[in-house]
Design an enzyme around this catalytic site. Sequence first.
Site: not given
Ligand code: NAD
Length: 514
Positions: A267, A301
């Site tokens: 997601e 998102c």
């Molecule tokens: P992020 O990608 O920085 O982090 C999200 C999660 O992933 C965190 O728990 C982080 O620790 C983990 N993470 C980061 N790099 C990783 C890796 N290499 N391997 C495994 N885990 C890793 O995102 P954010 O800044 O917390 O959130 C914002 C983003 O999330 C935006 O792009 C938004 O659109 C997206 N989002 C999408 C949805 C959806 O349902 N499509 C919902 C909410 C947020």
Amino acid sequence: MADKSTEEILHKLGIKKVNESICTGVQWVTPVGSETRKINSPVDGKHIASITYATTTEYERVMMVAESAFKYWKAVPAPKRGEIVRQIGNALRENKHDLGYLVSYEMGKSLQEGWGEVQEMIDICDFAVGLSRQLYGLTISSERPEHHMMEQWHPLGIVGIISAFNFPVAVWSWNAMIAAVCGNVCIWKPSEKAPLSAIAVHHIIKTVLVDNELPEGIFNLIIGDHRIGEKMSKDKRIPLISATGSTRMGKRVSQLVGSRLGKSILELGGNNAIIVTEDANLENALKASVFGSVGTAGQRCTSTRRLIVQDTIFEKFKSKLVKIYAQLKIGNPLDQDNHVGPLIDKDAVKIYLKAIESAEDEGGQVLFGAKVLKGKGYESGCYVVPTLILARNHYNIVQEETFAPITYLIKFSRLEEAIAMQNDVKQGLSSAIFTDNMKEAHQFTSVFGSDCGIANVNIGTSGAEIGGAFGGEKETGGGRESGSDSWKAYMRRQTNTINFGDGMPLAQGIKFDI
Ligand code: NAD
């Protein structure tokens, strides 16, 4: 430090000055590591509490108890698993006020949205309880005499949940409650930017697990950054990783999980547009556009990033929009008079400023905003003015998701052109059209219309009801969570053919003389 009433809420929710790194549902484990992270509120910049990252030792402990708990949990009848989820829903109801407050204080969304997020958790619990009696398979007519064929659904095992900062609790429940009624156990790694709400959730559900004398390991929490996320993604003991976050993260997780042929639900980011045609109810279109653009300070998102407006109404729409933006109240999200709260941190503010600069460099014209707020009430340094930019769809910056309240205003003349622009981005999460013209509405939701996972008519892009499957296409990752038949992603399908006759008819008419 947070003020007295906030301190009381933190205390009630079990948040300490320094918090443990893992919880196995019924037990908290004191960390052996020493890597800590301070969590400051974007609301007032104050230090709320600290967390300690889990080490490999704690990771292995949580894996061990989860594997053992799965053996127990999968044997519990699904409706009985549903009963536990029902009680979790009730525990969340009792704590809705405090948990919603913490979500708002830790992440910066409005108090109303914080409570709304907890309500979403409660709703998905209700949905999952019903689902626990409806995990239906099919029966199929066999081509062979005296044979029955059917499909059954079995749980997968351990489900790893990696969540983003912007929905610090709801996304877990979308996954965990459905996964749990399906017979799986979960390990949740929340965002390191908003882990306290996750810790509070585990304190809340612990009472249910203890009261029902359940073993540890059914719902697990592990605190860490991307390194723990990568460890989970590589771990063969976790058949399914459900990851919510940026496309950058999703690409990495998908690579790691794919290389071991595991399953993933991704997601990821969106770049959502609303098309407003000359046949739209303008007042409704304006309301939805503003709400979608500035709600959660543009950190959803599904936030509206692009407004694609027909040339015949463009000037009127633009001037009304600017007028509304000028009336927005920006400030402490715990004060319900304010419309817009802070960004998550100062890095997000830098990204906001950089995006505006890039848009201007490419020819964009700022119509409103482009300002960081300073002074009383804005001490955290995370408050920015929602921004409107006159732009073209092909600008590089318009093609990107900037997680901030920046909305690009784009002009079109024919609907086909608007739909093409709406689809001409890498992401495919949410989309909407405002029109009272039936033909336009149907075209938008048809195969000639939006290519997104969500395509709405006369309702904006942001938010979604839990009853529908939620997710998006292209670089949004293709995953589906929450309602409809999303539960199937948390189970494995088994086809059974049962011979209840005396003979042994072989396939393709093959015969052996025995
Ligand atoms: P992020 O990608 O920085 O982090 C999200 C999660 O992933 C965190 O728990 C982080 O620790 C983990 N993470 C980061 N790099 C990783 C890796 N290499 N391997 C495994 N885990 C890793 O995102 P954010 O800044 O917390 O959130 C914002 C983003 O999330 C935006 O792009 C938004 O659109 C997206 N989002 C999408 C949805 C959806 O349902 N499509 C919902 C909410 C947020």
